[in-house]
Design a protein around this motif. Structure first.
Motif, PDB file in Angstrom:
ATOM      1  N   LYS A  77       0.827  -1.225   0.000  1.00 28.35           N
ATOM      2  CA  LYS A  77       0.000   0.000   0.000  1.00 28.35           C
ATOM      3  C   LYS A  77       0.853   1.263   0.000  1.00 28.35           C
ATOM      4  CE  LYS A  77      -3.728  -2.124   2.646  1.00 28.35           C
ATOM      5  NZ  LYS A  77      -4.276  -2.166   3.994  1.00 28.35           N
ATOM      6  N   LYS A  78       1.941   1.237   0.767  1.00 26.48           N
ATOM      7  CA  LYS A  78       2.726   2.476   0.926  1.00 26.48           C
ATOM      8  C   LYS A  78       3.626   2.765  -0.271  1.00 26.48           C
ATOM      9  CE  LYS A  78       5.749   4.784   4.228  1.00 26.48           C
ATOM     10  NZ  LYS A  78       6.491   4.696   5.488  1.00 26.48           N
ATOM     11  N   TYR A  79       4.029   1.714  -0.986  1.00 20.69           N
ATOM     12  CA  TYR A  79       4.977   1.902  -2.099  1.00 20.69           C
ATOM     13  C   TYR A  79       4.401   1.349  -3.399  1.00 20.69           C
ATOM     14  CZ  TYR A  79       8.046   2.783   1.865  1.00 20.69           C
ATOM     15  OH  TYR A  79       8.586   3.270   3.024  1.00 20.69           O
ATOM     16  N   PRO A  80       3.401   2.040  -3.972  1.00 21.92           N
ATOM     17  CA  PRO A  80       2.761   1.516  -5.188  1.00 21.92           C
ATOM     18  C   PRO A  80       3.729   1.399  -6.362  1.00 21.92           C
ATOM     19  CG  PRO A  80       1.924   3.726  -4.630  1.00 21.92           C
ATOM     20  CD  PRO A  80       2.788   3.281  -3.488  1.00 21.92           C
ATOM     21  N   HIS A  81       4.840   2.158  -6.319  1.00 24.18           N
ATOM     22  CA  HIS A  81       5.818   2.105  -7.415  1.00 24.18           C
ATOM     23  C   HIS A  81       6.834   0.987  -7.224  1.00 24.18           C
ATOM     24  CE1 HIS A  81       7.145   4.636  -4.151  1.00 24.18           C
ATOM     25  NE2 HIS A  81       8.390   4.553  -4.570  1.00 24.18           N
ATOM     26  N   TYR A  82       6.794   0.268  -6.085  1.00 22.26           N
ATOM     27  CA  TYR A  82       7.670  -0.902  -5.907  1.00 22.26           C
ATOM     28  C   TYR A  82       6.953  -2.132  -6.435  1.00 22.26           C
ATOM     29  CZ  TYR A  82      10.556   1.390  -2.210  1.00 22.26           C
ATOM     30  OH  TYR A  82      11.376   2.198  -1.488  1.00 22.26           O
ATOM     31  N   GLN A  83       7.745  -3.149  -6.796  1.00 18.17           N
ATOM     32  CA  GLN A  83       7.150  -4.464  -7.041  1.00 18.17           C
ATOM     33  C   GLN A  83       7.446  -5.323  -5.819  1.00 18.17           C
ATOM     34  OE1 GLN A  83       8.893  -4.784 -11.215  1.00 18.17           O
ATOM     35  NE2 GLN A  83       7.431  -6.466 -11.087  1.00 18.17           N
ATOM     36  N   ILE A  84       6.400  -5.778  -5.163  1.00 21.51           N
ATOM     37  CA  ILE A  84       6.565  -6.557  -3.937  1.00 21.51           C
ATOM     38  C   ILE A  84       6.289  -8.032  -4.236  1.00 21.51           C
ATOM     39  CG2 ILE A  84       5.747  -6.903  -1.560  1.00 21.51           C
ATOM     40  CD1 ILE A  84       7.043  -4.136  -2.008  1.00 21.51           C
ATOM     41  N   PHE A  85       7.287  -8.874  -3.940  1.00 20.24           N
ATOM     42  CA  PHE A  85       7.152 -10.320  -4.117  1.00 20.24           C
ATOM     43  C   PHE A  85       7.091 -10.965  -2.736  1.00 20.24           C
ATOM     44  CE2 PHE A  85       9.038  -8.676  -7.880  1.00 20.24           C
ATOM     45  CZ  PHE A  85       8.614  -9.477  -8.928  1.00 20.24           C
ATOM     46  N   ASN A  86       6.117 -11.838  -2.544  1.00 22.56           N
ATOM     47  CA  ASN A  86       5.988 -12.554  -1.274  1.00 22.56           C
ATOM     48  C   ASN A  86       6.287 -14.030  -1.515  1.00 22.56           C
ATOM     49  OD1 ASN A  86       5.118 -13.812   1.078  1.00 22.56           O
ATOM     50  ND2 ASN A  86       2.931 -13.384   0.725  1.00 22.56           N
ATOM     51  N   LEU A  87       7.406 -14.496  -0.955  1.00 20.99           N
ATOM     52  CA  LEU A  87       7.799 -15.902  -1.101  1.00 20.99           C
ATOM     53  C   LEU A  87       7.468 -16.639   0.192  1.00 20.99           C
ATOM     54  CD1 LEU A  87       9.409 -18.298  -2.377  1.00 20.99           C
ATOM     55  CD2 LEU A  87      11.455 -17.290  -1.352  1.00 20.99           C
ATOM     56  N   ASP A  88       6.622 -17.655   0.096  1.00 20.70           N
ATOM     57  CA  ASP A  88       6.223 -18.378   1.308  1.00 20.70           C
ATOM     58  C   ASP A  88       5.946 -19.835   0.955  1.00 20.70           C
ATOM     59  OD1 ASP A  88       4.822 -17.199   4.220  1.00 20.70           O
ATOM     60  OD2 ASP A  88       4.540 -19.298   3.658  1.00 20.70           O
ATOM     61  N   LYS A  89       6.381 -20.721   1.847  1.00 14.35           N
ATOM     62  CA  LYS A  89       6.179 -22.161   1.649  1.00 14.35           C
ATOM     63  C   LYS A  89       4.747 -22.568   1.992  1.00 14.35           C
ATOM     64  CE  LYS A  89       8.217 -26.435   3.535  1.00 14.35           C
ATOM     65  NZ  LYS A  89       9.309 -26.934   4.403  1.00 14.35           N
ATOM     66  N   LEU A  90       4.052 -21.700   2.733  1.00 15.43           N
ATOM     67  CA  LEU A  90       2.714 -22.026   3.255  1.00 15.43           C
ATOM     68  C   LEU A  90       2.785 -23.272   4.136  1.00 15.43           C
ATOM     69  CD1 LEU A  90       0.406 -21.173   0.185  1.00 15.43           C
ATOM     70  CD2 LEU A  90       1.097 -19.700   2.099  1.00 15.43           C
ATOM     71  N   THR A  91       3.578 -23.183   5.192  1.00 13.96           N
ATOM     72  CA  THR A  91       3.570 -24.225   6.225  1.00 13.96           C
ATOM     73  C   THR A  91       2.259 -24.063   6.995  1.00 13.96           C
ATOM     74  OG1 THR A  91       4.516 -22.800   7.947  1.00 13.96           O
ATOM     75  CG2 THR A  91       6.089 -23.970   6.514  1.00 13.96           C
TER      76      THR A  91
END
Ligand code: NAD
Ligand code: TYD
Length: 349
Positions: free
Chosen positions: A22-36
């Protein structure tokens, strides 16, 4: 800027992902998670369709996959939160803690160095750690950035090891890093194996409230959204190679905190005052149970201008409200595997 957040489907990670998206719309945010068991995409519904957000399901233990991902995406920054995070689980099964917290962190560092080694400028590896690496305090004193490490549980020793490896990459290879060591967090979306959501859920269902030992252990509680805000500040303005301790300046004995929750829940559930507290049950203590954690957060306040904002009582009540209003979230994660975990941890106590 391309930022990789690991563990973004967990408790603290989901707040960090939401803040960053939300705060950095000009960034590309990647969320890496194994979903344990602890990762839950339901925690992220409000941003899942944002154009600057991408979810990647993957395991940080898988070195080849991590290397390839970094080569492909060429991240500029990493906020590393993925971890096995529960002390009791580390006592009954330390291996996963060694693998994810130590090997997984080492894999991320190696992959970051590989893509950044020719130009470290503007890059950042932010390792998110815990105050538990410092061990256990007596009645006096505080942990600070200069406190010697003295971890005692498989969880805290695996986090301490990862902190050391992060520092080694900085000193040896010049990798730009910052480390944060934070006290206990509370707030929405916390898995109910941890003290506060476990107690709220048990009070609601009139189940015994398992207080370890005499309930005299002390923790310094910080609102999770204050932690996420601190991580944003350190990621962007922390000094290269430095450590910052983050805390709530808010110490509570476990038994007093459980009584405070009982009292809030009595009001919320229209029970007579004192009704929920009758559920308190003292159970066998945790092996090697650290007595007290407390943080001196002067450095981050003086150097980076961060401090916790909100009064605890109001935020604790807001936290209770969130769990009561999100019954299906709680029901979804306490069905199935959680029951087996609960029985194995608590029936023998
Ligand atoms: P959590 O257990 O709620 O979430 C951890 C997340 O990491 C989950 O989404 C899980 O699926 C993911 N994960 C686990 N193993 C993985 C792997 N091998 N590969 C990829 N993803 C994996 O934890 P949390 O409470 O949100 O803690 C986040 C970080 O903050 C941890 O590093 C923890 O040590 C640290 N920390 C937590 C607290 C606290 O009070 N909870 C306090 C200080 C520091
Ligand atoms: P926890 O939320 O597991 O965090 P940590 O151990 O990382 O500080 O526990 C917080 C405190 O509450 C800790 O002193 C252990 C205690 N505790 C109980 O008394 N009963 C419980 O069922 C749990 C989960 C924790």
């Amino acid at each position: 800027m391309k930022v990789l957040i690991t563990g973004g489907a967990g408790f603290i990670g989901c707040h960090v992902v939401k803040l960053m998206v939300k705060k950095y719309p000009h960034y590309q945010i990647f969320n890496l998670d194994k979903l344990t068991y602890a990762g839950n995409l339901e925690n992220l519904t409000e941003i899942e369709n944002a154009s600057n957000y991408t979810f990647i399901k993957g395991d940080i233990i898988d070195k080849a996959f991590i290397r390839e991902l970094f080569q492909q995406e060429k991240f500029d920054g990493v906020m590393h939160l993925a971890a096995e995070s529960h002390v009791d689980r580390s006592i009954s099964g330390p291996d996963a803690f060694i693998e994810t917290n130590i090997i997984g962190t080492s894999n991320l560092l190696g992959a970051a160095l590989e893509i950044w080694k020719d130009n470290m400028s503007g890059k950042q590896f932010h390792h998110v750690s815990t105050d538990e690496v410092f061990g256990s305090l007596g009645a006096e004193g505080y942990f600070s950035e200069t406190t010697a490490y003295d971890p005692r549980s498989p969880y805290s020793s695996s986090k301490a090891s990862s902190d050391m490896i992060v520092r080694a990459y900085h000193h040896t290879y010049g990798l730009p890093i910052v480390i944060t060591n934070c006290s206990n967090n509370y707030g929405s979306h916390q898995f109910p194996e941890k003290l506060i959501p476990l107690m709220i859920n048990n009070i609601k269902h009139n189940k015994p409230l398992p207080v370890y030992g005499k309930g005299e252990n002390i923790r310094d509680w910080l609102w999770v959204e204050d932690h996420a805000r601190a991580l944003d500040v350190v990621f962007h303005t922390g000094k290269n190679g430095e450590t910052y301790c983050i805390g709530g300046n808010n110490e509570w004995k476990n038994i007093d905190l459980v009584h405070a929750l009982c009292s809030i829940m009595d009001r919320k559930l229209n029970r007579a005052e004192g009704e929920s507290a009758k559920l308190i049950t003292y159970v066998k203590d945790r092996a090697g149970h650290d007595m007290r954690y407390a943080i001196d957060a002067t450095k981050i306040k003086n150097e980076l201008g961060w401090e916790p904002t909100q009064p605890f009582e109001k935020l604790l009540e807001g936290t209770v409200d969130w769990y009561l209003a999100n019954e299906s979230w709680m029901n979804n994660i306490t069905s199935g595997q959680y029951q087996a975990y609960y029985e194995s941890q608590y029936e023998k106590r």
